[in-house]
Scaffold this motif. Structure first.
Motif, PDB file in Angstrom:
ATOM      1  N   CYS A  82      44.456  32.519  35.748  1.00 31.27           N
ATOM      2  CA  CYS A  82      44.611  33.977  35.702  1.00 31.27           C
ATOM      3  C   CYS A  82      44.740  34.363  34.233  1.00 31.27           C
ATOM      4  CB  CYS A  82      45.860  34.413  36.466  1.00 31.27           C
ATOM      5  SG  CYS A  82      46.258  36.167  36.239  1.00 31.27           S
ATOM      6  N   GLN A 125      38.033  29.186  39.630  1.00 33.11           N
ATOM      7  CA  GLN A 125      38.323  30.528  40.138  1.00 33.11           C
ATOM      8  C   GLN A 125      39.322  31.189  39.200  1.00 33.11           C
ATOM      9  OE1 GLN A 125      36.840  31.774  43.089  1.00 33.11           O
ATOM     10  NE2 GLN A 125      35.602  29.911  42.922  1.00 33.11           N
ATOM     11  N   LEU A 127      41.376  34.853  38.104  1.00 36.40           N
ATOM     12  CA  LEU A 127      41.819  36.225  38.385  1.00 36.40           C
ATOM     13  C   LEU A 127      42.002  36.957  37.055  1.00 36.40           C
ATOM     14  CD1 LEU A 127      42.858  38.270  40.532  1.00 36.40           C
ATOM     15  CD2 LEU A 127      45.140  37.281  40.202  1.00 36.40           C
ATOM     16  N   ASP A 147      35.729  39.676  31.464  1.00 37.55           N
ATOM     17  CA  ASP A 147      34.530  39.332  32.235  1.00 37.55           C
ATOM     18  C   ASP A 147      33.522  38.599  31.339  1.00 37.55           C
ATOM     19  OD1 ASP A 147      31.650  39.977  32.912  1.00 37.55           O
ATOM     20  OD2 ASP A 147      32.547  40.810  34.722  1.00 37.55           O
ATOM     21  N   PHE A 158      37.239  35.567  40.232  1.00 36.14           N
ATOM     22  CA  PHE A 158      37.653  35.742  41.627  1.00 36.14           C
ATOM     23  C   PHE A 158      37.845  37.222  41.933  1.00 36.14           C
ATOM     24  CE2 PHE A 158      40.793  36.119  45.011  1.00 36.14           C
ATOM     25  CZ  PHE A 158      40.242  35.299  45.977  1.00 36.14           C
ATOM     26  N   ASP A 159      38.524  37.936  41.029  1.00 39.32           N
ATOM     27  CA  ASP A 159      38.740  39.374  41.252  1.00 39.32           C
ATOM     28  C   ASP A 159      39.230  40.025  39.969  1.00 39.32           C
ATOM     29  OD1 ASP A 159      38.754  41.760  42.613  1.00 39.32           O
ATOM     30  OD2 ASP A 159      40.160  41.119  44.160  1.00 39.32           O
ATOM     31  N   TYR A 160      39.163  41.349  39.962  1.00 38.94           N
ATOM     32  CA  TYR A 160      39.632  42.171  38.842  1.00 38.94           C
ATOM     33  C   TYR A 160      40.776  43.049  39.363  1.00 38.94           C
ATOM     34  CZ  TYR A 160      34.692  41.449  37.416  1.00 38.94           C
ATOM     35  OH  TYR A 160      33.461  40.927  37.119  1.00 38.94           O
ATOM     36  N   ILE A 161      41.894  43.032  38.635  1.00 35.68           N
ATOM     37  CA  ILE A 161      43.019  43.866  39.066  1.00 35.68           C
ATOM     38  C   ILE A 161      43.519  44.662  37.866  1.00 35.68           C
ATOM     39  CG2 ILE A 161      45.393  43.837  39.969  1.00 35.68           C
ATOM     40  CD1 ILE A 161      44.388  42.095  41.982  1.00 35.68           C
ATOM     41  N   LYS A 171      49.080  48.222  43.907  1.00 29.78           N
ATOM     42  CA  LYS A 171      48.266  47.268  43.148  1.00 29.78           C
ATOM     43  C   LYS A 171      49.011  45.949  42.929  1.00 29.78           C
ATOM     44  CE  LYS A 171      44.263  49.274  42.084  1.00 29.78           C
ATOM     45  NZ  LYS A 171      43.869  49.581  40.717  1.00 29.78           N
ATOM     46  N   ALA A 174      48.349  43.891  45.812  1.00 26.87           N
ATOM     47  CA  ALA A 174      47.006  43.294  45.762  1.00 26.87           C
ATOM     48  C   ALA A 174      47.002  42.072  44.849  1.00 26.87           C
ATOM     49  CB  ALA A 174      45.988  44.331  45.285  1.00 26.87           C
ATOM     50  N   ALA A 178      46.007  38.395  45.992  1.00 25.30           N
ATOM     51  CA  ALA A 178      44.874  37.691  45.367  1.00 25.30           C
ATOM     52  C   ALA A 178      45.307  36.300  44.911  1.00 25.30           C
ATOM     53  CB  ALA A 178      44.359  38.504  44.184  1.00 25.30           C
ATOM     54  N   ASN A 188      35.472  32.906  45.392  1.00 27.96           N
ATOM     55  CA  ASN A 188      34.486  33.965  45.193  1.00 27.96           C
ATOM     56  C   ASN A 188      33.249  33.650  46.038  1.00 27.96           C
ATOM     57  OD1 ASN A 188      31.903  34.680  44.056  1.00 27.96           O
ATOM     58  ND2 ASN A 188      32.908  35.391  42.219  1.00 27.96           N
TER      59      ASN A 188
END
Ligand SMILES: Cc1cc2nc3c(=O)[nH]c(=O)nc-3n(C[C@H](O)[C@H](O)[C@H](O)COP(=O)(O)O)c2cc1C
Length: 192
Positions: A82, A125, A127, A147, A158-161, A171, A174, A178, A188
């Motif tokens: 992360c 992966q 985050l 990114d 894996f994801d954007y927060i 949030k 979330a 995640a 992903n």
């Protein structure tokens, strides 16, 4: 699973700290061994020679004994990642940006010799988390910097927060979810 949270937050309280705690809690609840790596006090890249130094061929920083070498090793040892930063001027905080500038040079260059799979980020992966705690502006540009780093180094997003002052109730949930899903093995591209 070793889950490494790389933080550029200089503070021990506040929004970014609270977000970090949720991610640590989520990963732990998912069964991962959570570690935190604070990189906000490392030196910036010295930009050796005419733009490249030992980073290009040896994939090591010539000035790595300031703690950078250990941090590079910690990323290598991790299974999950992360990146978390407060948003400063619409970007990552200076310290974590400097760290990633150096590490990208060492890792993205592995692809020049056809060794992209040897990147310490390859296939992991990852985050991406940002906290724009002032105006709320700059979340996208900060996450976009993260990114680009992933795309240069082979990390899998894996994801954007992004979490700000007026959305952090839902949030943070979330972010927790995640990290937990990642620790439990979600990847992903998996359709629920
Ligand atoms: C130098 C500096 C620049 C900042 N730039 C932004 C910004 O562009 N957008 C924003 O929403 N907040 C900005 N902030 C506020 C931080 O994002 C905020 O402190 C951060 O989200 C973390 O919140 P926390 O301090 O409560 O942990 C800035 C703060 C500093 C110190």
């Amino acid at each position: 699973m070793k889950f490494l949270v790389i933080t550029g937050n200089p503070k021990q309280k506040g929004l970014c700290h609270a977000l970090t705690q949720e991610i640590l809690r989520g990963g732990r609840d998912g069964g991962a061994a959570m570690e935190i790596l604070a990189v906000d006090k490392l030196e910036r890249c010295h930009v050796c020679g005419d733009g490249w130094g030992s980073c290009r061929e040896q994939h090591r920083c010539a000035f790595g004994d300031d703690g950078f070498n250990g941090a590079q090793e910690a990323v290598k040892e991790a299974d999950l990642l992360c990146f978390i930063s407060p948003v400063y001027w619409g970007e990552m905080a200076e310290g974590i940006k400097c760290f990633f500038d150096r590490l990208r040079r060492c890792e993205a260059t592995k692809q020049f010799g056809g060794r992209a799979a040897d990147s310490v980020f390859a296939g992991k992966q990852t985050l991406l988390a940002a906290s724009p705690g002032g105006s709320g502006n700059g979340a996208l540009s900060c996450l976009e910097q993260m990114d680009r780093l992933c795309r240069h180094t082979g990390a899998v997003i894996f994801d954007y927060i992004s979490v700000n002052r007026w959305n952090n109730d839902y949030k943070k949930q979330a972010a927790y979810a995640a990290a937990k899903a990642m620790a439990e093995g979600r990847k992903n591209g998996i359709t629920l």
